[in-house]
Design a protein around this motif. Structure first.
Motif, mmCIF file in Angstrom:
data_model
loop_
_atom_site.group_PDB
_atom_site.id
_atom_site.type_symbol
_atom_site.label_atom_id
_atom_site.label_comp_id
_atom_site.label_asym_id
_atom_site.label_seq_id
_atom_site.Cartn_x
_atom_site.Cartn_y
_atom_site.Cartn_z
ATOM 1 N N UNK A 89 55.226 37.433 78.154
ATOM 2 C CA UNK A 89 53.941 37.491 79.139
ATOM 3 C C UNK A 89 53.195 38.868 79.260
ATOM 4 N N UNK A 90 54.248 39.782 79.319
ATOM 5 C CA UNK A 90 53.421 41.229 79.406
ATOM 6 C C UNK A 90 53.087 41.329 78.498
ATOM 7 N N UNK A 91 53.374 41.502 76.837
ATOM 8 C CA UNK A 91 53.024 42.075 75.797
ATOM 9 C C UNK A 91 50.576 41.296 75.471
ATOM 10 N N UNK A 92 50.922 39.913 75.631
ATOM 11 C CA UNK A 92 49.936 39.086 75.288
ATOM 12 C C UNK A 92 48.266 39.102 76.511
ATOM 13 N N UNK A 93 48.831 38.965 77.907
ATOM 14 C CA UNK A 93 48.120 38.780 78.697
ATOM 15 C C UNK A 93 47.706 39.894 79.859
ATOM 16 N N UNK A 94 46.259 39.516 79.800
ATOM 17 C CA UNK A 94 45.780 40.199 80.825
ATOM 18 C C UNK A 94 45.931 40.208 82.137
ATOM 19 N N UNK A 95 46.396 39.177 82.214
ATOM 20 C CA UNK A 95 47.028 39.212 83.897
ATOM 21 C C UNK A 95 47.803 37.335 84.164
ATOM 22 N N UNK A 96 48.329 37.757 85.903
ATOM 23 C CA UNK A 96 49.608 36.746 85.664
ATOM 24 C C UNK A 96 49.192 36.695 86.564
ATOM 25 N N UNK A 97 49.115 35.212 87.283
ATOM 26 C CA UNK A 97 49.030 34.544 88.234
ATOM 27 C C UNK A 97 50.703 34.263 89.329
ATOM 28 N N UNK A 98 51.878 34.043 88.284
ATOM 29 C CA UNK A 98 52.251 32.959 89.131
ATOM 30 C C UNK A 98 53.687 33.730 89.032
ATOM 31 N N UNK A 99 53.452 35.245 89.475
ATOM 32 C CA UNK A 99 54.660 35.959 90.161
ATOM 33 C C UNK A 99 55.336 35.823 91.585
ATOM 34 N N UNK A 100 56.455 35.244 92.072
ATOM 35 C CA UNK A 100 57.267 34.779 92.817
ATOM 36 C C UNK A 100 58.125 35.077 93.012
ATOM 37 N N UNK A 101 59.026 35.951 92.519
ATOM 38 C CA UNK A 101 59.712 36.826 92.899
ATOM 39 C C UNK A 101 60.434 38.298 92.358
ATOM 40 N N UNK A 102 60.893 39.452 92.549
ATOM 41 C CA UNK A 102 61.072 40.425 92.229
ATOM 42 C C UNK A 102 61.992 40.673 91.292
ATOM 43 N N UNK A 103 62.601 39.794 90.553
ATOM 44 C CA UNK A 103 63.135 40.517 89.218
ATOM 45 C C UNK A 103 62.138 40.321 87.872
#
Length: 234
Positions: A89-103
């Motif tokens: 995900x970190x390598x291929x996306x511009x945005x992440x809208x579904x981050x829900x926890x610290x890890x």
């Protein structure tokens, strides 16, 4: 009706609701939710002026990102995130809208390639504390937002919410208004947040009236989703 026809209708509705809500023209962005639909549908949507696409299933998304690599698109990951999927995900996306926890947040920061620039993040908020849904509850949000602001390779941009489904406009508006109030309170500390991602095909009007900055539309553009075989792509 073609995808181009559907996009025109969605855009007209967004413009109408934005005007009725007394908000500036163009203040609501459209995210086309393309999960389960083929790369050819994304190409058709792009030809009608859509440049931002939302995907929920990682392996499916990676196939489409590769197929569309010669088109200048902005990719948003909007699905549940397993820890072992964060690197891709970190390598291929511009945005992440579904981050829900610290890890997950820490792993995305650690695994984001520096040459791509910061990963733009919305924290998924479970404002109504629904046990069956992902998302940080109101008590967890402040700490998660603080962390997102501190981490390298992360650009905190806002919140993404998926309120309980209701069909009546007044109830939709009530829920969305509560979310907007919380968002505005959090912005007092995190002034860089400029994205409140809420509202889908069935409640887009109420979301815009309440202050959404981005609506996520899938079926309204691409039609009914095609069935998927069960897998572990989430």
């Amino acid at each position: 009706m073609t995808i181009a026809d559907q996009i025109e209708i969605v855009r007209q509705n967004i413009d109408q609701y934005t005007e009725e809500a007394g908000r500036p023209a163009g203040s609501v962005r459209l995210l086309a939710v393309s999960k389960t639909h083929p790369a050819s549908a994304i190409q058709e949507a792009y030809e009608s002026g859509i440049t931002e696409f939302g995907e929920s299933y990682l392996q499916e998304a990676l196939t489409k990102i590769d197929a569309c690599k010669n088109i200048p698109l902005i990719w948003h990951f909007i699905g549940p995130i397993q820890s072992n999927k964060t690197r891709a995900i970190a390598e291929n996306f511009d945005w992440v809208q579904s981050v829900d926890r610290e890890k997950v947040l820490r792993r995305l920061s650690e695994q984001r390639p520096g040459q791509l620039g910061p990963l733009r993040i919305c924290i998924q908020a479970n404002i109504f504390s629904e046990p069956q849904k992902k998302g940080a509850n109101p008590q967890e949000l402040p700490q998660l937002l603080d962390l997102a602001e501190e981490l390298p390779n992360i650009e905190l941009r806002g919140l993404m919410v998926l309120p309980p489904p209701v069909s009546e406009f007044d109830r939709q508006l009530e829920q969305f208004t509560k979310v907007t109030q919380i968002f505005n309170e959090l912005k007092q500390k995190h002034s860089q947040m400029d994205r409140l991602s809420m509202g889908m095909s069935g409640d887009i009007k109420a979301a815009i009236f309440a202050g959404s900055d981005m609506v996520r539309v899938g079926t309204g553009i691409f039609g009914q989703r095609k069935p998927r075989k069960p897998d572990n792509q989430n």
